[in-house]
Design a protein around this motif. Structure first.
Motif, mmCIF file in Angstrom:
data_model
loop_
_atom_site.group_PDB
_atom_site.id
_atom_site.type_symbol
_atom_site.label_atom_id
_atom_site.label_comp_id
_atom_site.label_asym_id
_atom_site.label_seq_id
_atom_site.Cartn_x
_atom_site.Cartn_y
_atom_site.Cartn_z
ATOM 1 N N ASP A 27 -2.141 45.553 24.115
ATOM 2 C CA ASP A 27 -3.178 45.077 25.028
ATOM 3 C C ASP A 27 -3.278 45.934 26.288
ATOM 4 O O ASP A 27 -4.333 45.996 26.907
ATOM 5 C CB ASP A 27 -2.879 43.639 25.462
ATOM 6 N N TYR A 28 -2.218 46.567 26.670
ATOM 7 C CA TYR A 28 -2.179 47.260 27.952
ATOM 8 C C TYR A 28 -2.598 48.726 27.869
ATOM 9 O O TYR A 28 -2.604 49.433 28.876
ATOM 10 C CB TYR A 28 -0.771 47.189 28.555
ATOM 11 N N TYR A 29 -2.945 49.172 26.657
ATOM 12 C CA TYR A 29 -3.149 50.599 26.460
ATOM 13 C C TYR A 29 -4.424 50.896 25.691
ATOM 14 O O TYR A 29 -4.870 50.101 24.850
ATOM 15 C CB TYR A 29 -1.975 51.192 25.687
ATOM 16 N N GLU A 55 -8.005 49.495 27.338
ATOM 17 C CA GLU A 55 -7.321 48.337 27.908
ATOM 18 C C GLU A 55 -8.268 47.567 28.798
ATOM 19 O O GLU A 55 -8.324 46.353 28.764
ATOM 20 C CB GLU A 55 -6.109 48.813 28.705
ATOM 21 N N SER A 93 -4.572 40.208 20.089
ATOM 22 C CA SER A 93 -3.456 40.216 21.029
ATOM 23 C C SER A 93 -2.258 39.438 20.502
ATOM 24 O O SER A 93 -1.108 39.842 20.689
ATOM 25 C CB SER A 93 -3.902 39.624 22.367
ATOM 26 N N PRO A 122 -0.775 52.684 30.985
ATOM 27 C CA PRO A 122 -1.385 51.359 31.138
ATOM 28 C C PRO A 122 -2.677 51.433 31.936
ATOM 29 O O PRO A 122 -2.749 52.127 32.955
ATOM 30 C CB PRO A 122 -0.318 50.556 31.895
ATOM 31 N N GLY A 123 -3.688 50.742 31.450
ATOM 32 C CA GLY A 123 -4.933 50.628 32.194
ATOM 33 C C GLY A 123 -5.924 51.736 31.994
ATOM 34 O O GLY A 123 -6.987 51.721 32.609
#
Length: 125
Positions: free
Chosen positions: A29-31, A52, A73, A101-102
């Motif tokens: 989820d973070y990438y 993300e 997720s 991340p992000g």
């Protein structure tokens, strides 16, 4: 192996196949997760990407309208849904992430640092 691509196999022309990308290291989820493919004798090419941020997606022109990319997720999985398969879709499919991340699609090819092992898709009747 940082990522695991699976779900490949035989698909008939015009058929559908869903590929999965999971990870034992990353919470996906973070990438950004990118999907790529490489056919024999050809360069690896980008197919799709999911960000993300807001889960925005990018689909390459040669599969647009036929392929989609999505996340689950709860299963820490990113999917590549292949529809209306064509013979030229036959390839080894890889998932990858830049590990940042992000970040958002598109991501430059050289920035993808973590790759799955690939899963073979064969298109044949």
């Amino acid at each position: 192996v940082q990522l695991q691509a699976s779900g490949g196999g035989l698909v008939q022309p015009g058929g559908s196949r869903r590929l999965s990308c999971t990870s034992s290291r990353f919470t996906l989820d973070y990438y950004v997760i990118g999907w790529f493919r490489q056919a024999p004798g050809k360069r690896r090419e980008g197919v799709a990407c999911i960000s993300e941020t807001n889960d925005s997606t990018y689909i390459s022109n040669h599969v647009k309208g036929r392929f989609t990319v999505s996340r689950d997720s709860a299963k820490n999985t990113v999917y590549l849904e292949m529809n209306s398969a064509l013979p030229e879709d036959a390839a080894v499919y890889y998932c990858a992430t830049d590990g940042v991340p992000g970040s958002s699609c598109p991501v430059a090819y050289d920035d993808y640092k973590y790759w799955g092992q690939g899963t073979q898709v064969t298109v044949s009747s």
